[in-house]
Write an enzyme that holds these catalytic residues in place. Structure first.
Site, short mmCIF file in Angstrom:
data_model
loop_
_atom_site.label_atom_id
_atom_site.label_comp_id
_atom_site.label_asym_id
_atom_site.label_seq_id
_atom_site.Cartn_x
_atom_site.Cartn_y
_atom_site.Cartn_z
N HIS A 123 -10.67 -1.83 3.81
CA HIS A 123 -9.92 -0.62 4.23
C HIS A 123 -10.82 0.61 4.32
CE1 HIS A 123 -5.89 -2.56 2.78
NE2 HIS A 123 -6.33 -3.06 3.92
N ASN A 221 -2.69 -9.74 -12.32
CA ASN A 221 -1.90 -8.63 -11.78
C ASN A 221 -0.71 -8.37 -12.72
OD1 ASN A 221 -1.99 -6.93 -9.31
ND2 ASN A 221 0.17 -7.51 -9.25
P1 NAD Z 1 -0.52 -1.68 -4.85
O1 NAD Z 1 -0.25 -0.36 -5.49
O2 NAD Z 1 0.46 -2.18 -3.83
O3 NAD Z 1 -0.57 -2.80 -5.99
C1 NAD Z 1 -1.32 -2.64 -7.15
C2 NAD Z 1 -0.98 -3.80 -8.08
O4 NAD Z 1 -1.85 -3.73 -9.18
C3 NAD Z 1 0.44 -3.75 -8.63
O5 NAD Z 1 1.09 -4.98 -8.35
C4 NAD Z 1 0.26 -3.53 -10.14
O6 NAD Z 1 1.18 -4.28 -10.91
C5 NAD Z 1 -1.13 -4.01 -10.36
N1 NAD Z 1 -1.87 -3.32 -11.43
C6 NAD Z 1 -1.91 -2.00 -11.72
N2 NAD Z 1 -2.79 -1.75 -12.70
C7 NAD Z 1 -3.32 -2.96 -13.04
C8 NAD Z 1 -4.30 -3.37 -13.99
N3 NAD Z 1 -4.92 -2.50 -14.79
N4 NAD Z 1 -4.59 -4.69 -14.06
C9 NAD Z 1 -3.95 -5.61 -13.27
N5 NAD Z 1 -3.03 -5.27 -12.36
C10 NAD Z 1 -2.73 -3.95 -12.24
O7 NAD Z 1 -2.00 -1.65 -4.30
P2 NAD Z 1 -2.74 -2.60 -3.24
O8 NAD Z 1 -2.18 -3.97 -3.31
O9 NAD Z 1 -4.19 -2.40 -3.43
O10 NAD Z 1 -2.33 -2.05 -1.79
C11 NAD Z 1 -2.17 -0.73 -1.52
C12 NAD Z 1 -3.23 -0.03 -0.67
O11 NAD Z 1 -3.52 1.16 -1.37
C13 NAD Z 1 -4.56 -0.66 -0.49
O12 NAD Z 1 -4.83 -0.65 0.86
C14 NAD Z 1 -5.58 0.30 -1.13
O13 NAD Z 1 -6.62 0.55 -0.22
C15 NAD Z 1 -4.86 1.59 -1.26
N6 NAD Z 1 -5.16 2.37 -2.49
C16 NAD Z 1 -6.45 2.40 -2.94
C17 NAD Z 1 -6.74 3.08 -4.12
C18 NAD Z 1 -8.16 3.09 -4.61
O14 NAD Z 1 -9.09 3.04 -3.80
N7 NAD Z 1 -8.38 3.11 -5.93
C19 NAD Z 1 -5.72 3.71 -4.84
C20 NAD Z 1 -4.41 3.67 -4.32
C21 NAD Z 1 -4.15 2.98 -3.14
#
Ligand code: NAD
Length: 257
Positions: A123, A221
């Site tokens: 992404h 997850n």
């Molecule tokens: P999402 O928010 O849909 O899912 C995150 C998942 O991670 C959730 O199911 C949650 O239960 C789990 N989770 C949270 N903390 C955790 C931990 N410490 N250990 C294990 N599991 C944990 O995010 P996604 O699936 O990555 O999709 C959303 C989009 O958001 C992606 O395209 C991403 O690029 C973008 N995004 C990126 C960032 C970043 O770069 N850090 C932050 C927010 C969103």
């Protein structure tokens, strides 16, 4: 379900026998570094951020809204540092000589900062931006001060085009070369670890289906995913903690370096 310790031991065994592991990570991989994800209880969507904030049509209509939100969110990303889980994945390559590929949906560059040698950011990342008028590439660092002041970042005074970070918004195509490399890595993997992703955002969420039948699938997850039923090993514990413990145990086993 086996105890957490038993599952950590099984993960260590899988890492020990793997030569080409692939890690598919999402926003949940970075929550332990202080960056909120989208869909958890503390995530952006449950805390007043609309799902369309990362939508390209919404950005084109109203970039001020995206940058208003970004002032805080991108600030958190800039302040974040890799946690022990990011470092554990990097150590598999550096200390244990595994051919590790990290396929990440994250834009925060924490895997790269941790030292993982092969990171495929499907992404995009926040490292660069471009001018939406003339297409010039601009280091995001250069426009950061304007974002922090609450201004709409613009290319130089001559062009004055609005600047957009090189991250994939909903409604945009993924970088084709990077996604193709991610597909190849998953097809060739002898272990696939999915960590911190809800597996809701496509096409990244479809990558695990490309693995060979004999490639074990590990899911770390905190909330359920659609692939939990086909996982060889399932963790609901924090990804950073699980990966750190598994690699620490690998260090203690003889003959793995
Ligand atoms: P999402 O928010 O849909 O899912 C995150 C998942 O991670 C959730 O199911 C949650 O239960 C789990 N989770 C949270 N903390 C955790 C931990 N410490 N250990 C294990 N599991 C944990 O995010 P996604 O699936 O990555 O999709 C959303 C989009 O958001 C992606 O395209 C991403 O690029 C973008 N995004 C990126 C960032 C970043 O770069 N850090 C932050 C927010 C969103």
């Amino acid at each position: 379900m086996p105890t957490e310790t038993e599952r950590i031991h099984r993960l260590t065994d899988l890492l020990a026998s793997s030569r080409r592991p692939v890690f598919l990570t999402g926003a949940g991989m970075s929550t332990e570094s202080g960056i909120p994800d989208f869909r958890s209880a503390g995530g952006l969507y449950r805390n007043g951020v609309g799902e369309d904030v990362f939508d390209i049509r919404a950005f084109n209509r109203n970039p001020e809204r995206f940058y208003g939100f970004s002032q805080r969110f991108l600030g958190l990303i800039r302040a974040a540092r890799p946690h022990p889980g990011h470092l554990a994945i990097a150590a598999l390559a550096h200390e244990f000589g595994r051919r590790v590929t990290v396929v990440t949906q994250n834009i925060d560059m924490l895997h790269q900062e941790a030292g993982s040698p092969v990171v495929l950011p499907v992404h995009g990342t926040l490292a660069s931006s471009h001018c939406t008028r003339c297409g010039a590439t601009i280091a995001t660092e250069q426009v950061w001060a304007a974002v922090e002041r609450g201004e709409l970042p613009r290319h130089d005074v001559l062009c004055n085009g609005i600047v957009k970070p090189d991250i994939v918004f909903f409604g945009e195509l993924l970088p084709p070369d990077i996604f193709a490399a991610a597909e190849t890595a998953v097809r060739e993997a002898d272990l696939l670890v999915v960590a911190g992703t809800s597996l809701i955002v496509f096409p990244a969420a479809s990558l695990p289906t490309l693995r060979r039948p004999e490639c074990p699938l590990v899911i770390i997850n905190q909330s359920p995913t659609t692939l939990d039923g086909s996982a060889h090993l399932l963790f609901r514990e924090p990804a950073g903690k699980v990966l750190d413990q598994a690699v620490a145990r690998l260090r203690s086993l003889p003959g793995n370096r």
